[in-house]
Each structure stands twice: as C-alpha cells, then as structure tokens.
Motif scaffolding. Structure first.
Motif, PDB file in Angstrom:
ATOM      1  N   LEU A  54       3.348  40.738  67.451  1.00  0.00           N
ATOM      2  CA  LEU A  54       4.235  40.823  66.285  1.00  0.00           C
ATOM      3  C   LEU A  54       4.350  39.475  65.570  1.00  0.00           C
ATOM      4  O   LEU A  54       4.403  39.419  64.339  1.00  0.00           O
ATOM      5  CB  LEU A  54       5.621  41.316  66.713  1.00  0.00           C
ATOM      6  N   PHE A  65      15.734  40.955  60.896  1.00  0.00           N
ATOM      7  CA  PHE A  65      15.034  41.636  61.983  1.00  0.00           C
ATOM      8  C   PHE A  65      14.920  40.646  63.151  1.00  0.00           C
ATOM      9  O   PHE A  65      14.301  39.594  63.011  1.00  0.00           O
ATOM     10  CB  PHE A  65      13.634  42.069  61.512  1.00  0.00           C
ATOM     11  N   LEU A 113      13.225  39.785  66.251  1.00  0.00           N
ATOM     12  CA  LEU A 113      12.037  40.075  67.073  1.00  0.00           C
ATOM     13  C   LEU A 113      12.232  39.359  68.409  1.00  0.00           C
ATOM     14  O   LEU A 113      11.733  38.253  68.623  1.00  0.00           O
ATOM     15  CB  LEU A 113      10.774  39.625  66.354  1.00  0.00           C
ATOM     16  N   ALA A 118      15.899  49.091  67.207  1.00  0.00           N
ATOM     17  CA  ALA A 118      14.595  49.401  66.630  1.00  0.00           C
ATOM     18  C   ALA A 118      13.514  49.448  67.719  1.00  0.00           C
ATOM     19  O   ALA A 118      12.829  48.457  67.980  1.00  0.00           O
ATOM     20  CB  ALA A 118      14.240  48.381  65.545  1.00  0.00           C
ATOM     21  N   PHE A 158       9.989  51.423  68.934  1.00  0.00           N
ATOM     22  CA  PHE A 158       8.888  52.084  68.217  1.00  0.00           C
ATOM     23  C   PHE A 158       8.075  52.958  69.164  1.00  0.00           C
ATOM     24  O   PHE A 158       6.888  53.190  68.946  1.00  0.00           O
ATOM     25  CB  PHE A 158       8.031  51.022  67.514  1.00  0.00           C
ATOM     26  N   GLU A 208       3.155  55.524  62.145  1.00  0.00           N
ATOM     27  CA  GLU A 208       3.836  54.293  61.716  1.00  0.00           C
ATOM     28  C   GLU A 208       4.561  54.492  60.376  1.00  0.00           C
ATOM     29  O   GLU A 208       5.567  53.845  60.100  1.00  0.00           O
ATOM     30  CB  GLU A 208       2.849  53.121  61.631  1.00  0.00           C
ATOM     31  N   TYR A 259       8.384  55.131  60.343  1.00  0.00           N
ATOM     32  CA  TYR A 259       9.322  54.013  60.462  1.00  0.00           C
ATOM     33  C   TYR A 259       9.588  53.351  59.113  1.00  0.00           C
ATOM     34  O   TYR A 259      10.682  52.881  58.838  1.00  0.00           O
ATOM     35  CB  TYR A 259       8.805  52.992  61.490  1.00  0.00           C
ATOM     36  N   LEU A 263      14.677  44.450  68.146  1.00  0.00           N
ATOM     37  CA  LEU A 263      13.542  45.144  68.774  1.00  0.00           C
ATOM     38  C   LEU A 263      13.958  45.728  70.123  1.00  0.00           C
ATOM     39  O   LEU A 263      14.530  45.035  70.957  1.00  0.00           O
ATOM     40  CB  LEU A 263      12.380  44.161  68.967  1.00  0.00           C
ATOM     41  N   SER A 283       3.825  49.787  63.026  1.00  0.00           N
ATOM     42  CA  SER A 283       5.152  50.308  62.680  1.00  0.00           C
ATOM     43  C   SER A 283       6.060  49.202  62.146  1.00  0.00           C
ATOM     44  O   SER A 283       6.764  49.378  61.147  1.00  0.00           O
ATOM     45  CB  SER A 283       5.801  50.954  63.906  1.00  0.00           C
ATOM     46  N   VAL A 284       6.033  48.041  62.816  1.00  0.00           N
ATOM     47  CA  VAL A 284       6.858  46.921  62.338  1.00  0.00           C
ATOM     48  C   VAL A 284       6.364  46.463  60.960  1.00  0.00           C
ATOM     49  O   VAL A 284       7.165  46.114  60.094  1.00  0.00           O
ATOM     50  CB  VAL A 284       6.864  45.764  63.373  1.00  0.00           C
ATOM     51  N   ARG A 285       5.048  46.515  60.755  1.00  0.00           N
ATOM     52  CA  ARG A 285       4.512  46.168  59.430  1.00  0.00           C
ATOM     53  C   ARG A 285       5.121  47.071  58.351  1.00  0.00           C
ATOM     54  O   ARG A 285       5.538  46.602  57.289  1.00  0.00           O
ATOM     55  CB  ARG A 285       2.983  46.286  59.418  1.00  0.00           C
ATOM     56  N   VAL A 300       7.979  48.667  58.407  1.00  0.00           N
ATOM     57  CA  VAL A 300       9.394  48.318  58.234  1.00  0.00           C
ATOM     58  C   VAL A 300       9.524  47.047  57.389  1.00  0.00           C
ATOM     59  O   VAL A 300      10.308  46.987  56.439  1.00  0.00           O
ATOM     60  CB  VAL A 300      10.071  48.134  59.614  1.00  0.00           C
TER      61      VAL A 300
END
Ligand code: ZN
Length: 345
Positions: free
Chosen positions: A31, A116, A118, A246, A248, A263, A266, A289, A301-303, A305
């Motif tokens: 990430l 966010f 992480l 969050a 995933f 993805e 999300y 996370l 998925s994080v991309r 979001v």
C-alpha cells in the motif's frame, strides 16, 4: 474541498506475526508503494505519534496493556491462537492507535476532509482485555471514545465494511447512544457474532445495526444496501464524525473472506459515504485499515477509495441499481430497526 490526509509510518512493519501469517507487513509495504507512486502529490502524509497510556485505558484494562508491554523484546508470543506477536509488535500497536488519534485531531481541527490511516495491526476484534482476529488494540474504539471525551461529540457513526463482524467495536458501544455501529459482514465466519437481533442495550438500544450478508453478495447488492441503509442513517441521524473500519476482505480474490465484490465496489462505497456526509454538513471521515489479505485485491481496492477521495475517480451519480438480494436485506433491516425510531422509521 479540504485536502486528504494519510497516516503512514514504516514502524508499522515491525509487527511480524510470522512468515505464513496473512496479516503480513507486505500488506502495508504494497500500500505504501501504491501511495508513493500514485498519490503522493494529492494527499498529505502525516506521521503518527504513539498513543498515551491514558488514551489506551479509555478502552483497554491496565492488566491487558501490561500483558502487551511484556511481549516487548521477545521474538515470539502467542496472544491468541490466530494472533502471534513479535519483539516490536507493542510499538506498532501503540502507534496504530496513535495514528488514528492523530488523524482525529487533524480532522477536528478542520485540516482534512478525510484521513485514511494505513496502519497495522488492525483493531476491530480487539476486546478490552483480549487480543484476537489479528488485532491487539482497538484502534477505532479508542478513537471514538477519545472523540466523545475530548471533543464532546454526541453522534459518531462507525461503518464497518470488513467482511468479518467487528465484535469488539460492537461490545464497546453496545450500551452507548453516542456511537451508532453499522456492520455488513458474513455471519458464518470469525468471530461468529453480528446477528440481526443484536440491537444494543439500555441507552444504546437501536444503535447497533448488524447486516449479515450472503457470500454471493455482488457489487450491485452492496451498492444498493449502502445507498438505502447508510444513506438513511446519515440523513436522519446526522453524524458529526464518520469512522470507517476499512477492511477489504470481501473482495472476490481474498483468501480469508471472499464474496463476489470487485475493487470497484469499494470506490462506490467511499463515493456514497462521502456524498452522504457532504449532505450532513460534511462530517469528517476517518478510515482505518482492517482486513484484506490478497495483496493485488487490497492495493486495487485502496486505489479505488483514494481515487474517489482525491477527486480523480469521483463519479457524478450513485448508481440507482436495485437487486433482489439487496431489496431483501434493506426490507429486513428497516423492518427490524423501525421500532427504535432512530433512523429506519
Ligand atoms: Zn476481516
């Protein structure tokens, strides 16, 4: 639009639960590579600071905190059958809570629209006196308690979209009407809690909203359900702060908790929550996370979001799609929660 904050620190990699453990440092490594490569010009990185003992004790017992500290410097300790820890796990765990608190502080000062975190280890299964489900300290639990205590917030919405039920978040706020906990999860998996009729108790009755979902859940199902239910909660209850657990691991490629989500789902969940909160006086949003164990699925998925949060992927209109499974879930939730007169009636 205010900027987007991102909590990032390589010390989170110091928690090493073992080479074959799914909650591996490689999750954050991947990430961090993503955000450094694709988002470094559009987010503001924030370094966490360690939580204080007083802050941890908002949730955890002194004895449990002492137990975690006693693992310092030991190569391997098994806190629970699924939660082994390493010599510096204690540091990462303190910093995970501290990262969320730092994000909260920045949001409350109006510096970010959303932040966010992480961080790892994750938190939504960490009970007041027990580790489990890869979680050590309850990152969002401490954050919500601290927000009530320090900022006097009266309406905090926690949305838990991890595929596992956040049993410890539910427990912490079960009798609390200043925190509304909403979780979508598959009930057949760990930790086997989160049934429809777990509504909360005493003052918190009606403030715990469980949505057990089928394993066959698709992107359209989850979009339908969140649009109708979370949309209604935000419009009617008007949270002052939105915390997102969050995870995933509902992604179709996840080895531990797959449903049929891609993805893109999300991105849509983020888009909806952002739009709902815009309408509720822009309640700040803090994501932390939780799960997500397939590295490709996690990064993708994080991309999605982050693309929504930073405008690049912001879609104009929420899909109006309705599905059979979604309609059934929505109808059941409205029926069961209507009697409390909080958001569903
Ligand atoms: Zn999970």
């Amino acid at each position: 639009m205010l900027p987007i904050g991102l909590i990032k620190d390589t010390r989170y990699m110091e928690h090493r639960p073992g080479l074959v453990h799914p909650e591996s440092p490689n999750r954050l490594r991947s990430l961090y590579r993503l955000v450094d490569k694709e988002f470094k010009d559009v987010v503001t990185f924030v370094e966490p600071q360690s939580a204080t003992l007083e802050q941890l004790e908002l949730v955890h017992t002194p004895q449990y905190i002492k137990q975690i500290m006693s693992t310092a410097g030991k190569e391997f300790t098994n806190l629970a059958p699924d939660t082994p820890v390493s010599a510096n796990t204690y540091l990462a765990a303190w910093l995970a809570v501290g990262g969320c608190l730092k994000a909260l502080e920045a949001l409350m000062e109006g510096r970010f629209r959303a932040c966010f975190c992480l961080v790892r280890p994750p938190g939504h299964h960490a009970l007041t006196d027990r580790a489990g489900g890869f979680c050590i300290f309850n990152n969002l639990g401490v954050t919500a308690k601290y927000a009530i205590e320090t900022y006097g917030l009266k309406r905090i919405l926690i949305v838990d979209w991890d595929i596992h039920h956040g049993n410890a978040l539910q427990d912490l706020f079960y009798g609390e009407n200043r925190v509304l906990y909403f979780s979508s999860h598959y009930r057949g998996w760990y930790p086997h809690t989160g049934d429809w009729d777990e509504f909360g108790e005493s003052e918190g009755l009606g403030y715990n909203v469980n949505l057990p979902v089928p394993k066959e859940m698709t992107d359209n199902d989850i979009i339908h359900v969140y649009r109708e239910l979370v949309g209604r909660i935000v419009r009617r209850w008007k949270p002052e702060l939105i915390l997102i657990a969050a995870g995933f691991d509902a992604h179709e490629k996840d080895p531990l908790g797959r449903t049929r989500l891609s993805e893109n789902a999300y991105g849509w969940l983020m888009q909806m929550i952002l739009q709902f909160s815009d309408a509720a006086k822009s309640a700040p949003i803090l994501l932390s996370l939780e799960g997500g164990y397939d590295l490709w699925a996690l990064v993708s998925s994080v991309r999605e979001v982050l693309r929504v949060l930073t405008f690049e992927g912001r879609r104009n209109r929420i899909p109006t799609v309705k599905t059979k499974a979604g309609s059934e879930l929505v109808a059941k939730a409205l029926h069961l929660h209507g009697k409390f007169g909080i958001w569903a009636s």
